[in-house]
Design a protein around this motif. Structure first.
Motif, PDB file in Angstrom:
ATOM      1  N   GLY A  80       0.800  -1.218   0.000  1.00 21.69           N
ATOM      2  CA  GLY A  80       0.000   0.000   0.000  1.00 21.69           C
ATOM      3  C   GLY A  80       0.832   1.266   0.000  1.00 21.69           C
ATOM      4  N   SER A  81       0.202   2.357   0.468  1.00 22.63           N
ATOM      5  CA  SER A  81       0.856   3.666   0.417  1.00 22.63           C
ATOM      6  C   SER A  81       2.098   3.719   1.305  1.00 22.63           C
ATOM      7  CB  SER A  81      -0.122   4.775   0.806  1.00 22.63           C
ATOM      8  OG  SER A  81      -0.552   4.621   2.138  1.00 22.63           O
ATOM      9  N   ALA A  82       2.138   2.936   2.370  1.00 18.02           N
ATOM     10  CA  ALA A  82       3.330   2.910   3.227  1.00 18.02           C
ATOM     11  C   ALA A  82       4.523   2.304   2.487  1.00 18.02           C
ATOM     12  CB  ALA A  82       3.049   2.125   4.500  1.00 18.02           C
ATOM     13  N   ARG A  83       4.266   1.457   1.510  1.00 18.92           N
ATOM     14  CA  ARG A  83       5.341   0.845   0.726  1.00 18.92           C
ATOM     15  C   ARG A  83       5.893   1.817  -0.312  1.00 18.92           C
ATOM     16  NH1 ARG A  83       9.308  -2.510   0.348  1.00 18.92           N
ATOM     17  NH2 ARG A  83       8.124  -4.065   1.447  1.00 18.92           N
ATOM     18  N   ILE A  84       5.006   2.487  -1.062  1.00 18.42           N
ATOM     19  CA  ILE A  84       5.478   3.285  -2.197  1.00 18.42           C
ATOM     20  C   ILE A  84       5.350   4.795  -1.999  1.00 18.42           C
ATOM     21  CG2 ILE A  84       5.116   1.415  -3.841  1.00 18.42           C
ATOM     22  CD1 ILE A  84       2.552   2.830  -4.762  1.00 18.42           C
ATOM     23  N   GLY A  85       4.687   5.231  -0.916  1.00 17.68           N
ATOM     24  CA  GLY A  85       4.604   6.656  -0.623  1.00 17.68           C
ATOM     25  C   GLY A  85       3.307   7.318  -1.027  1.00 17.68           C
TER      26      GLY A  85
END
Length: 161
Positions: A80-85
């Motif tokens: 999710g967003s925590a992985r790719i920003g």
């Protein structure tokens, strides 16, 4: 495919954290093989965006979780967003930036854990079919319907069991 052949747009696919602009512009141009490469590099491996300033904390979390789940630390990943920003969800959420209110979505890729959770679900399903147990709410009722399909696709959400 020629060995080591790169897509024409590969010059735009670079950096530790791929921008939402680069993803949006280049994703439709990638073939299946290069799509797998992109997913593996930016969506599954490397230092997650949320831990860019403290990568060792990410490893410490995986190391702590692993024995509790009876899996290897490498089986645990952040998605999710925590992985790719930013969010990779469809528009209008696409490119919403990871921030202090964002959550951390952890995924475990482990055949052994999958089989253990699958067996738990099947026991519960059998107990419900035999009248030994019953769904306690609409979410458990939904799980009885949804989980067999998800399990068939190789995915199971353990909080639904």
């Amino acid at each position: 495919m020629r060995p080591f052949a790169l897509p024409l747009n590969s010059d735009n696919l670079n950096g530790q954290y791929l921008s939402s602009h680069a993803l949006g512009m280049n994703l439709p141009l990638l073939g299946e093989v290069h799509m797998k490469h992109l997913l593996r590099l930016w969506f599954m491996q490397g230092i997650p965006f949320a831990f860019g300033r403290s990568p060792l904390l990410y490893e410490a979390i995986r190391e702590w979780l692993a024995p509790r789940l009876r899996v290897a630390p490498l089986d645990i990943t952040l998605i999710g967003s925590a992985r790719i920003g930013y969010s990779s969800s469809p528009v209008p959420k696409f490119s919403a930036v990871f921030n202090a209110r964002s959550d951390l979505d952890l995924a475990v890729v482990s055949k052994d854990l999958f089989e253990r959770i699958r067996a738990d679900f099947l026991r519960w399903q059998d107990d419900c079919d035999l009248g030994k147990a019953r769904p306690l709410d609409k979410y458990q009722e939904d799980s009885l319907q949804r989980l067999p399909k998800n399990i068939g696709r190789g995915f199971i959400d353990p909080d639904r069991v």
